[in-house]
Structures are given as structure tokens and as C-alpha cells.
Design a protein around this motif. Structure first.
Motif, PDB file in Angstrom:
ATOM      1  N   LEU A 160       0.826  -1.208   0.000  1.00  0.00           N
ATOM      2  CA  LEU A 160       0.000   0.000   0.000  1.00  0.00           C
ATOM      3  C   LEU A 160       0.860   1.257   0.000  1.00  0.00           C
ATOM      4  CD1 LEU A 160      -2.896  -0.916   2.483  1.00  0.00           C
ATOM      5  CD2 LEU A 160      -3.019  -0.682  -0.007  1.00  0.00           C
ATOM      6  N   GLU A 161       1.957   1.225   0.742  1.00  0.00           N
ATOM      7  CA  GLU A 161       2.858   2.380   0.778  1.00  0.00           C
ATOM      8  C   GLU A 161       3.481   2.617  -0.587  1.00  0.00           C
ATOM      9  OE1 GLU A 161       5.546   1.301   3.864  1.00  0.00           O
ATOM     10  OE2 GLU A 161       4.179   1.860   5.501  1.00  0.00           O
ATOM     11  N   ALA A 162       3.886   1.533  -1.262  1.00  0.00           N
ATOM     12  CA  ALA A 162       4.463   1.660  -2.603  1.00  0.00           C
ATOM     13  C   ALA A 162       3.415   2.175  -3.592  1.00  0.00           C
ATOM     14  CB  ALA A 162       5.013   0.314  -3.069  1.00  0.00           C
ATOM     15  N   ALA A 163       2.187   1.716  -3.444  1.00  0.00           N
ATOM     16  CA  ALA A 163       1.105   2.173  -4.328  1.00  0.00           C
ATOM     17  C   ALA A 163       0.864   3.667  -4.152  1.00  0.00           C
ATOM     18  CB  ALA A 163      -0.172   1.392  -4.032  1.00  0.00           C
ATOM     19  N   ASP A 164       0.924   4.128  -2.914  1.00  0.00           N
ATOM     20  CA  ASP A 164       0.736   5.557  -2.651  1.00  0.00           C
ATOM     21  C   ASP A 164       1.841   6.376  -3.315  1.00  0.00           C
ATOM     22  OD1 ASP A 164      -0.717   7.695  -1.085  1.00  0.00           O
ATOM     23  OD2 ASP A 164       1.283   7.930  -0.238  1.00  0.00           O
ATOM     24  N   ARG A 165       3.072   5.885  -3.237  1.00  0.00           N
ATOM     25  CA  ARG A 165       4.183   6.596  -3.894  1.00  0.00           C
ATOM     26  C   ARG A 165       4.006   6.588  -5.413  1.00  0.00           C
ATOM     27  NH1 ARG A 165       7.115   3.662   0.046  1.00  0.00           N
ATOM     28  NH2 ARG A 165       7.753   2.108  -1.518  1.00  0.00           N
ATOM     29  N   SER A 166       3.522   5.467  -5.943  1.00  0.00           N
ATOM     30  CA  SER A 166       3.289   5.364  -7.375  1.00  0.00           C
ATOM     31  C   SER A 166       2.290   6.422  -7.838  1.00  0.00           C
ATOM     32  CB  SER A 166       2.763   3.960  -7.719  1.00  0.00           C
ATOM     33  OG  SER A 166       2.473   3.854  -9.097  1.00  0.00           O
ATOM     34  N   ILE A 167       1.206   6.565  -7.111  1.00  0.00           N
ATOM     35  CA  ILE A 167       0.188   7.553  -7.464  1.00  0.00           C
ATOM     36  C   ILE A 167       0.751   8.966  -7.410  1.00  0.00           C
ATOM     37  CG2 ILE A 167      -1.939   8.641  -6.618  1.00  0.00           C
ATOM     38  CD1 ILE A 167      -2.977   5.876  -5.948  1.00  0.00           C
ATOM     39  N   ARG A 168       1.581   9.238  -6.408  1.00  0.00           N
ATOM     40  CA  ARG A 168       2.165  10.583  -6.299  1.00  0.00           C
ATOM     41  C   ARG A 168       3.038  10.902  -7.512  1.00  0.00           C
ATOM     42  NH1 ARG A 168       3.123   9.416  -0.707  1.00  0.00           N
ATOM     43  NH2 ARG A 168       5.363   9.290  -1.083  1.00  0.00           N
ATOM     44  N   TYR A 169       3.818   9.920  -7.985  1.00  0.00           N
ATOM     45  CA  TYR A 169       4.652  10.151  -9.171  1.00  0.00           C
ATOM     46  C   TYR A 169       3.787  10.398 -10.407  1.00  0.00           C
ATOM     47  CZ  TYR A 169       9.154   8.928  -7.009  1.00  0.00           C
ATOM     48  OH  TYR A 169      10.296   8.929  -6.238  1.00  0.00           O
ATOM     49  N   TYR A 170       2.736   9.615 -10.564  1.00  0.00           N
ATOM     50  CA  TYR A 170       1.867   9.801 -11.726  1.00  0.00           C
ATOM     51  C   TYR A 170       1.169  11.161 -11.682  1.00  0.00           C
ATOM     52  CZ  TYR A 170       2.450   4.858 -12.997  1.00  0.00           C
ATOM     53  OH  TYR A 170       2.969   3.639 -13.389  1.00  0.00           O
ATOM     54  N   HIS A 171       0.827  11.606 -10.480  1.00  0.00           N
ATOM     55  CA  HIS A 171       0.230  12.941 -10.346  1.00  0.00           C
ATOM     56  C   HIS A 171       1.240  14.023 -10.752  1.00  0.00           C
ATOM     57  CE1 HIS A 171      -3.837  12.645  -8.969  1.00  0.00           C
ATOM     58  NE2 HIS A 171      -3.538  11.847  -7.959  1.00  0.00           N
ATOM     59  N   GLU A 172       2.498  13.811 -10.398  1.00  0.00           N
ATOM     60  CA  GLU A 172       3.527  14.774 -10.791  1.00  0.00           C
ATOM     61  C   GLU A 172       3.620  14.868 -12.311  1.00  0.00           C
ATOM     62  OE1 GLU A 172       7.372  15.026  -8.797  1.00  0.00           O
ATOM     63  OE2 GLU A 172       6.654  13.566  -7.309  1.00  0.00           O
ATOM     64  N   VAL A 173       3.451  13.732 -12.982  1.00  0.00           N
ATOM     65  CA  VAL A 173       3.491  13.723 -14.444  1.00  0.00           C
ATOM     66  C   VAL A 173       2.367  14.584 -15.022  1.00  0.00           C
ATOM     67  CG1 VAL A 173       3.252  12.296 -16.517  1.00  0.00           C
ATOM     68  CG2 VAL A 173       4.584  11.457 -14.571  1.00  0.00           C
ATOM     69  N   THR A 174       1.140  14.345 -14.574  1.00  0.00           N
ATOM     70  CA  THR A 174      -0.003  15.091 -15.113  1.00  0.00           C
ATOM     71  C   THR A 174       0.086  16.575 -14.762  1.00  0.00           C
ATOM     72  OG1 THR A 174      -1.340  14.521 -13.155  1.00  0.00           O
ATOM     73  CG2 THR A 174      -1.504  13.067 -15.073  1.00  0.00           C
ATOM     74  N   ASP A 175       0.507  16.863 -13.536  1.00  0.00           N
ATOM     75  CA  ASP A 175       0.625  18.275 -13.130  1.00  0.00           C
ATOM     76  C   ASP A 175       1.675  18.998 -13.974  1.00  0.00           C
ATOM     77  OD1 ASP A 175      -1.261  17.791 -11.217  1.00  0.00           O
ATOM     78  OD2 ASP A 175       0.150  17.654  -9.539  1.00  0.00           O
ATOM     79  N   LEU A 176       2.793  18.325 -14.206  1.00  0.00           N
ATOM     80  CA  LEU A 176       3.885  18.930 -14.976  1.00  0.00           C
ATOM     81  C   LEU A 176       3.461  19.208 -16.418  1.00  0.00           C
ATOM     82  CD1 LEU A 176       6.922  19.699 -15.187  1.00  0.00           C
ATOM     83  CD2 LEU A 176       7.372  17.306 -15.805  1.00  0.00           C
ATOM     84  N   LEU A 177       2.844  18.217 -17.050  1.00  0.00           N
ATOM     85  CA  LEU A 177       2.489  18.369 -18.467  1.00  0.00           C
ATOM     86  C   LEU A 177       1.302  19.308 -18.679  1.00  0.00           C
ATOM     87  CD1 LEU A 177       2.924  14.664 -19.659  1.00  0.00           C
ATOM     88  CD2 LEU A 177       4.453  16.595 -20.080  1.00  0.00           C
ATOM     89  N   ASN A 178       0.437  19.405 -17.690  1.00  0.00           N
ATOM     90  CA  ASN A 178      -0.732  20.286 -17.828  1.00  0.00           C
ATOM     91  C   ASN A 178      -0.397  21.766 -17.611  1.00  0.00           C
ATOM     92  OD1 ASN A 178      -2.817  18.493 -18.551  1.00  0.00           O
ATOM     93  ND2 ASN A 178      -3.004  17.783 -16.427  1.00  0.00           N
ATOM     94  N   LYS A 179       0.837  22.023 -17.187  1.00  0.00           N
ATOM     95  CA  LYS A 179       1.234  23.429 -16.984  1.00  0.00           C
ATOM     96  C   LYS A 179       1.355  24.178 -18.301  1.00  0.00           C
ATOM     97  CE  LYS A 179       3.843  22.883 -12.651  1.00  0.00           C
ATOM     98  NZ  LYS A 179       5.194  22.966 -12.041  1.00  0.00           N
ATOM     99  N   SER A 180       1.721  23.464 -19.338  1.00  0.00           N
ATOM    100  CA  SER A 180       1.958  24.098 -20.638  1.00  0.00           C
ATOM    101  C   SER A 180       0.948  23.597 -21.659  1.00  0.00           C
ATOM    102  CB  SER A 180       3.380  23.799 -21.116  1.00  0.00           C
ATOM    103  OG  SER A 180       3.574  24.230 -22.440  1.00  0.00           O
ATOM    104  N   SER A 181       0.418  24.489 -22.439  1.00  0.00           N
ATOM    105  CA  SER A 181      -0.574  24.115 -23.457  1.00  0.00           C
ATOM    106  C   SER A 181       0.023  23.164 -24.495  1.00  0.00           C
ATOM    107  CB  SER A 181      -1.125  25.362 -24.147  1.00  0.00           C
ATOM    108  OG  SER A 181      -0.066  26.116 -24.727  1.00  0.00           O
ATOM    109  N   LYS A 182       1.308  23.305 -24.793  1.00  0.00           N
ATOM    110  CA  LYS A 182       1.914  22.453 -25.814  1.00  0.00           C
ATOM    111  C   LYS A 182       2.169  21.036 -25.310  1.00  0.00           C
ATOM    112  CE  LYS A 182       6.786  23.484 -24.893  1.00  0.00           C
ATOM    113  NZ  LYS A 182       8.068  23.944 -25.482  1.00  0.00           N
TER     114      LYS A 182
END
Length: 314
Positions: free
Chosen positions: A125-147
Motif C-alpha cells: 500500500l505504501e508503494a502504491a501511494d508513492r506510485s500515485i504521487r509520481y503519476y500525479h507529478e506527471v499530469t501536473d507537470l504536463l498540464n502546466k503548458s498548453s503544448k
């Protein structure tokens, strides 16, 4: 437990855009290409050797670090893969490369979930939580820029988040089920001990009644007392048998929901503890001088069942 298919991104990047286009025999570009060829051939040690030589000529290159992470991951060296991808994400000068590094870190953490969920669900469960946090970082990073919003990783990471959440839910449900089963087994062990004590007490009372009674007193009242005791003994035997079956995993409750149907193997440590409790209760019944033949017989059968199940755990 149902398993879900995570979307992996274990690709290797062919060359850093910051490298010169002129490729010499021992240039970073050539060494990276050699490493990529070895990687594709499944020769991960050779790939890492080439990447290390390239990194020696071009230190702190995020593209090389990314490739090293992929090679370490394929070798099963998760800590080194994590270090390489973290280094790549921090050193990346381009958003897509940073996003890919973070994405692979999420994938790496999810791989730990599948490895740990049977033996150590809490760590899973702890590893799954870390996995979700990394995936959220991906979406947050890419959604910052329109391109970058159209980057396929936005969709892939979002879908993976949902898949990991479902897996976490399944693991938590299995943990709750095992906890409940352990509590029920512990209670069953206590119930069995209490029933055996009641049987012993009833046997003692029957013996005392037999010694105290006189032939001339043996009338309807005496027969009634003996009949009541016999009926109580029969009820206790039935309750003892049901409780013993439940404790040994042979009862209706156990058959209705066997561990195998959950998709996850039962925890050997919990099973061993349950059988230990059962064996202790059966042994005390056998050792009791007040236990009648029926009680001893049930205890011997119970010990046989427990021994068979303990053997299956080894």
C-alpha cells in the motif's frame, strides 16, 4: 484478488539532443548507441558499461541517466533504477524527459506493489501511494503548458492512477478480510476452551452425582437429573465439534469463502498462528482427566486436521 494492467514506459532514449551530431568512435553519442543496441539485445550489463563510459565523457546528462534507469530496472536493481530516474528528472532541461522519468518512477513503485502484496500488504500500500504521487507529478507537470497537454503521458498517467487505486482497494479489502478471519479464529479458540471446560465440569458433576446417590434414591427424580445431564452433554459435544471445525478451517464459514477464491494466498504466519491455537486447545482436552471418550476422540481428530494443514504450510 484481481490484477490490473499498468501501462509501462520502459523505453530508452536514443540520444541526447545536446550531443554533437558528429559521431566519433568513442564519442558520447556512439557509446550511447552501443548501449542502446546492447539493451535491445537484453545485454543489460553491456548497456550499463557503455552508458557509464558515455557519462564519463558527458557528465550529468539526463538522457544517459534515463537509459541507465531502464537497464537497472530490467536487471531488477530497483534502488539503482530509482536513483537514475530521479537524477534524470532533476537534471532534465526538457519537460517531456522529466515527465518520462517521473512516469517510470511511478511504474517502478507499482512493480513493488505486485511483489509485496501477498507477503507484506502494508508495504504494498505504501508503494502504491508513492506510485500515485509520481503519476500525479506527471499530469501536473504536463498540464502546466498548453503544448504539453496533448502528450499521451497525461492520459496514460491518469489511467494508471485509477488502476493503482483499484489495486489499493483490493489489497485493503484483503487485509480487512484476513484481520477479521484472525479475530474469528482467536474467538473460536477461546470458545473451544470454554466448551471443553464446561464438558469437564459436567463430567465432574455427573461423577459426583453418581457417587452421592444411593440405590433407594434412584427414582424418577434421579433419572430426570441424569437425562438432563446427558442432554446437556450432547449439546456441548455438538457445539464443541462445530467450534473445532471452524477453528480448523473445516466449517461452513471456511468452505463458503476459501482463501484461494480471493486471488491472494493466505498469510502463512496467520495460518500458522491459527493452527497453533487449535492444537493448544485440542491438546488440553486430551490431557484433561475429566474429558470423556467423545471429547478425546474429537480432540484427536482435530489434532490430525491441524497437523495436516501445518504440513501443507511447509
Amino acid at each position: 484478488m484481481k490484477h490490473y494492467n499498468i501501462k509501462y514506459l520502459l523505453i530508452i532514449l536514443l540520444i541526447s539532443t545536446t550531443m554533437t551530431k558528429t559521431a566519433f568512435a568513442d564519442s558520447p553519442q556512439t557509446l550511447v548507441e552501443q548501449g542502446n543496441a546492447a539493451y535491445k539485445a537484453g545485454k543489460y550489463d553491456d548497456a550499463l558499461s557503455a552508458y557509464d563510459r558515455a557519462a564519463g565523457k558527458k557528465p550529468s546528462d539526463a538522457w544517459i541517466d534515463f537509459n541507465k534507469g531502464a537497464a537497472f530496472f530490467r536487471k531488477g536493481e530497483m534502488d539503482k533504477a530509482k536513483d537514475a530516474w530521479e537524477k534524470a528528472s532533476l537534471g532534465a532541461t526538457e519537460t517531456p524527459l522529466e515527465a518520462k522519468s517521473l512516469y517510470n518512477l511511478g511504474t517502478l513503485e507499482f512493480s513493488k506493489v505486485t511483489q509485496a502484496q501477498a507477503k507484506d500488504p502494508k508495504s504494498a500500500l505504501e508503494a502504491a501511494d508513492r506510485s500515485i504521487r509520481y503519476y500525479h507529478e506527471v499530469t501536473d507537470l504536463l498540464n502546466k503548458s498548453s503544448k504539453d497537454r496533448s502528450n499521451p503521458l497525461v492520459t496514460d498517467a491518469s489511467e494508471n492512477i485509477e488502476l493503482v487505486r483499484r489495486t489499493m482497494k483490493a489489497i485493503q479489502e484483503e487485509m480487512d478480510r484476513q484481520k477479521k478471519a484472525a479475530q474469528e479464529q482467536k474467538q473460536a479458540a477461546e470458545d473451544l476452551k470454554n466448551l471443553i471446560r464446561k464438558q469437564q465440569d459436567l463430567n465432574a458433576r455427573a461423577q459426583e452425582s453418581s457417587k452421592a446417590s444411593k440405590p433407594q434414591d434412584a427414582g424418577k427424580q434421579g433419572k430426570s437429573v441424569l437425562n438432563d445431564m446427558a442432554q446437556e452433554q450432547a449439546q456441548l459435544r455438538e457445539q464443541t465439534q462445530k467450534t473445532a471445525e471452524k477453528l480448523s478451517g473445516q466449517g461452513k464459514e471456511a468452505k463458503a469463502s476459501p482463501p484461494g477464491q480471493t486471488g491472494q494466498a493466505q498469510d502463512p504466519a496467520q495460518a500458522a498462528k491459527r493452527y497453533e491455537l487449535a492444537a493448544d486447545a485440542y491438546t488440553k482436552a486430551l490431557q484433561s482427566p475429566l474429558a470423556d471418550v467423545a471429547v478425546r476422540s474429537q480432540a484427536e481428530v482435530g489434532l490430525g486436521i491441524v497437523a495436516e494443514k501445518e504440513g501443507a504450510l511447509r
